[in-house]
Design an enzyme around this catalytic site. Sequence first.
Site, mmCIF file in Angstrom:
data_model
loop_
_atom_site.group_PDB
_atom_site.id
_atom_site.type_symbol
_atom_site.label_atom_id
_atom_site.label_comp_id
_atom_site.label_asym_id
_atom_site.label_seq_id
_atom_site.Cartn_x
_atom_site.Cartn_y
_atom_site.Cartn_z
ATOM 1 N N SER A 47 -7.698 38.165 52.868
ATOM 2 C CA SER A 47 -7.861 37.910 51.424
ATOM 3 C C SER A 47 -7.085 38.926 50.590
ATOM 4 C CB SER A 47 -9.343 37.900 51.029
ATOM 5 O OG SER A 47 -9.917 39.182 51.177
ATOM 6 N N HIS A 48 -6.648 40.040 51.186
ATOM 7 C CA HIS A 48 -5.892 41.048 50.427
ATOM 8 C C HIS A 48 -4.630 41.497 51.167
ATOM 9 C CE1 HIS A 48 -9.588 40.810 48.193
ATOM 10 N NE2 HIS A 48 -8.925 41.324 47.176
ATOM 11 N N PHE A 121 -5.518 44.223 41.910
ATOM 12 C CA PHE A 121 -5.774 43.098 42.812
ATOM 13 C C PHE A 121 -6.076 43.542 44.228
ATOM 14 C CE2 PHE A 121 -1.414 44.140 43.677
ATOM 15 C CZ PHE A 121 -1.378 44.049 45.044
ATOM 16 N N ASP A 178 -15.668 49.047 52.746
ATOM 17 C CA ASP A 178 -15.038 48.564 51.519
ATOM 18 C C ASP A 178 -15.485 47.125 51.323
ATOM 19 O OD1 ASP A 178 -13.428 47.874 49.407
ATOM 20 O OD2 ASP A 178 -11.571 47.802 50.573
ATOM 21 N N GLY A 187 -11.162 36.135 46.760
ATOM 22 C CA GLY A 187 -9.986 35.748 47.544
ATOM 23 C C GLY A 187 -10.375 34.926 48.762
ATOM 24 N N ASP A 188 -11.542 35.194 49.344
ATOM 25 C CA ASP A 188 -11.983 34.437 50.520
ATOM 26 C C ASP A 188 -12.308 32.996 50.149
ATOM 27 O OD1 ASP A 188 -11.963 35.383 53.078
ATOM 28 O OD2 ASP A 188 -13.682 36.702 52.781
ATOM 29 N N HIS A 229 -30.948 41.224 44.217
ATOM 30 C CA HIS A 229 -31.011 42.222 43.138
ATOM 31 C C HIS A 229 -30.315 43.530 43.508
ATOM 32 C CE1 HIS A 229 -34.396 43.141 45.789
ATOM 33 N NE2 HIS A 229 -34.360 44.374 45.313
ATOM 34 N N PRO A 306 -18.307 50.052 60.241
ATOM 35 C CA PRO A 306 -17.466 49.272 59.341
ATOM 36 C C PRO A 306 -16.023 49.733 59.497
ATOM 37 C CG PRO A 306 -18.836 50.828 58.103
ATOM 38 C CD PRO A 306 -19.304 50.859 59.526
ATOM 39 N N ARG A 309 -13.255 46.609 63.063
ATOM 40 C CA ARG A 309 -12.455 45.386 63.265
ATOM 41 C C ARG A 309 -11.050 45.587 62.693
ATOM 42 N NH1 ARG A 309 -10.351 41.657 60.154
ATOM 43 N NH2 ARG A 309 -11.096 42.885 58.382
HETATM 44 P P1 NDP Z 1 -16.108 41.984 54.042
HETATM 45 O O1 NDP Z 1 -17.431 41.377 53.881
HETATM 46 O O2 NDP Z 1 -15.069 41.250 54.795
HETATM 47 O O3 NDP Z 1 -16.245 43.428 54.707
HETATM 48 C C1 NDP Z 1 -16.911 44.447 54.073
HETATM 49 C C2 NDP Z 1 -16.961 45.714 54.876
HETATM 50 O O4 NDP Z 1 -18.003 45.573 55.835
HETATM 51 C C3 NDP Z 1 -15.704 46.072 55.650
HETATM 52 O O5 NDP Z 1 -15.568 47.470 55.644
HETATM 53 C C4 NDP Z 1 -16.040 45.519 57.034
HETATM 54 O O6 NDP Z 1 -15.314 46.134 58.088
HETATM 55 C C5 NDP Z 1 -17.501 45.807 57.143
HETATM 56 N N1 NDP Z 1 -18.195 44.941 58.081
HETATM 57 C C6 NDP Z 1 -18.109 43.588 58.184
HETATM 58 N N2 NDP Z 1 -18.923 43.151 59.169
HETATM 59 C C7 NDP Z 1 -19.530 44.254 59.699
HETATM 60 C C8 NDP Z 1 -20.465 44.460 60.747
HETATM 61 N N3 NDP Z 1 -20.948 43.446 61.465
HETATM 62 N N4 NDP Z 1 -20.855 45.723 61.021
HETATM 63 C C9 NDP Z 1 -20.368 46.772 60.304
HETATM 64 N N5 NDP Z 1 -19.469 46.626 59.310
HETATM 65 C C10 NDP Z 1 -19.063 45.381 59.011
HETATM 66 O O7 NDP Z 1 -15.507 42.383 52.597
HETATM 67 P P2 NDP Z 1 -15.526 41.622 51.202
HETATM 68 O O8 NDP Z 1 -15.224 40.177 51.393
HETATM 69 O O9 NDP Z 1 -16.732 41.986 50.466
HETATM 70 O O10 NDP Z 1 -14.248 42.353 50.542
HETATM 71 C C11 NDP Z 1 -12.962 42.204 51.133
HETATM 72 C C12 NDP Z 1 -11.945 43.049 50.403
HETATM 73 O O11 NDP Z 1 -11.751 42.555 49.094
HETATM 74 C C13 NDP Z 1 -12.291 44.537 50.232
HETATM 75 O O12 NDP Z 1 -11.226 45.269 50.804
HETATM 76 C C14 NDP Z 1 -12.353 44.748 48.736
HETATM 77 O O13 NDP Z 1 -11.844 45.990 48.264
HETATM 78 C C15 NDP Z 1 -11.467 43.628 48.231
HETATM 79 N N6 NDP Z 1 -11.802 43.277 46.861
HETATM 80 C C16 NDP Z 1 -11.013 43.753 45.850
HETATM 81 C C17 NDP Z 1 -11.329 43.453 44.546
HETATM 82 C C18 NDP Z 1 -10.559 44.021 43.408
HETATM 83 O O14 NDP Z 1 -10.911 43.779 42.263
HETATM 84 N N7 NDP Z 1 -9.509 44.758 43.596
HETATM 85 C C19 NDP Z 1 -12.477 42.618 44.203
HETATM 86 C C20 NDP Z 1 -13.255 42.214 45.355
HETATM 87 C C21 NDP Z 1 -12.910 42.527 46.631
HETATM 88 P P3 NDP Z 1 -14.096 45.309 58.811
HETATM 89 O O15 NDP Z 1 -13.029 45.197 57.765
HETATM 90 O O16 NDP Z 1 -13.714 46.176 59.972
HETATM 91 O O17 NDP Z 1 -14.661 43.985 59.224
HETATM 92 O O1 PYC Z 2 -11.041 38.849 45.936
HETATM 93 O O2 PYC Z 2 -12.615 39.094 44.437
HETATM 94 C C1 PYC Z 2 -11.458 39.260 44.824
HETATM 95 C C2 PYC Z 2 -10.515 39.988 43.960
HETATM 96 C C3 PYC Z 2 -10.575 40.164 42.637
HETATM 97 C C4 PYC Z 2 -9.485 40.909 42.265
HETATM 98 C C5 PYC Z 2 -8.788 41.171 43.390
HETATM 99 N N1 PYC Z 2 -9.434 40.608 44.429
#
Ligand code: NDP
Ligand code: PYC
Length: 338
Positions: A47-48, A121, A178, A187-188, A229, A306, A309
């Site tokens: 997604s990024h 982003f 993160d 993004g997902d 919450h 975390p 992977r």
């Molecule tokens: P995920 O749910 O994919 O993962 C979140 C974190 O949890 C990662 O560090 C991941 O490690 C870890 N994790 C996942 N499964 C496990 C597990 N079973 N045990 C332990 N740790 C685990 O992330 P999100 O979908 O919430 O976010 C994805 C990305 O999107 C992030 O990098 C975030 O910064 C980015 N983002 C950016 C935004 C922006 O405005 N710039 C807005 C929203 C999101 P691993 O990666 O190794 O699986």
């Molecule tokens: O995936 O939620 C998201 C996001 C927002 C801004 C950058 N990534």
Amino acid sequence: MDDIAYFSFSELLDLSNRVLLANGMAPDHARAVAKVVAAGQRDDCQSHGIYRLIVCVNTLRNGKVVPDARPELTDVSPALVRVNANFGYSQLAFEMGSRVLVQKARQTGIAALAINNCFHFSALWPEVEFLASEGLAALAMTPSHSWVAPAGGTKPLFGTNPVAFAWPRTGRFPYVFDFATSAVARGDIELHRRAGKQIPTDWAIDENGKPTDDPTAAMRGAMMTFGGHKGSGLSAMVELLAGPLIGDLTSSESMAFDQGAGATPCHGELILAFNPPMFSSGDSANDLERAEALFAGIVDQGARLPSQRRFDSRLRSETNGIAVPRQLLKDVLALIPE
Ligand code: NDP
Ligand code: PYC
């Protein structure tokens, strides 16, 4: 034909750089942005990763972001540095500010970097990982656009508001998490829409407030926070600390600033750095060993850390090349004008 193409890191950097330069981004911004999207693809953060080039180019083309903005640094106090990104992408502002943040945290024990007026982003792990590589613990957060309903509500108010944390570890990858404070990154949901796939029904509600498995309906409705919450409280914290505290926009203000253009969110970011030896009450080496015991307590019972992977994907990419789905590659190459 195999539906995956493989690249070295330098090839993917070069490709990303070419796409951004061809769409009018200044060379120093293009280099900084290319570095984070190529790293995202290398670490299998779909997604990024380079998918974000599509969003970046859309934002460049609709004229919202300043493609050659000059970030300006202000040394506010011994523990606070501010970088005004001047409506450019955040990466160059982070590169400029993080060098000073490291020096300040080393001198004062704790320091903050506030980035203002940046189009943001990217994933936050590259930033906290950089600080951990300098021996610091780090926390980063940023709002986005108002896509997420507060727990108990049905109307978008919060952004997907990620929080990232890193803890330095000698001779190993740092401890890093993160994550978005929404059930999933937006993004997902967009990647599910592109692939024609349904989403789990606890990610979002539609415009009528009903749970939905349709990514398009989800994007028109409201996303859910993670953990009810609890995610809602953390999301509000991100809005406050990386918004009003640093004199920047909340996610709903960022959405209003966008005026329906569909550009990357524009707002602030807050990054905190902690210097472990200065916080220690005496025996810093012992404190770090006790942190290692905590990590062992996680993995020894079969749980994973975390980012494990992601780090495994990084090592795999270094051996086999970085995997890019051919359809995504085609869409990214199509961003380079004839
Ligand atoms: P995920 O749910 O994919 O993962 C979140 C974190 O949890 C990662 O560090 C991941 O490690 C870890 N994790 C996942 N499964 C496990 C597990 N079973 N045990 C332990 N740790 C685990 O992330 P999100 O979908 O919430 O976010 C994805 C990305 O999107 C992030 O990098 C975030 O910064 C980015 N983002 C950016 C935004 C922006 O405005 N710039 C807005 C929203 C999101 P691993 O990666 O190794 O699986
Ligand atoms: O995936 O939620 C998201 C996001 C927002 C801004 C950058 N990534």
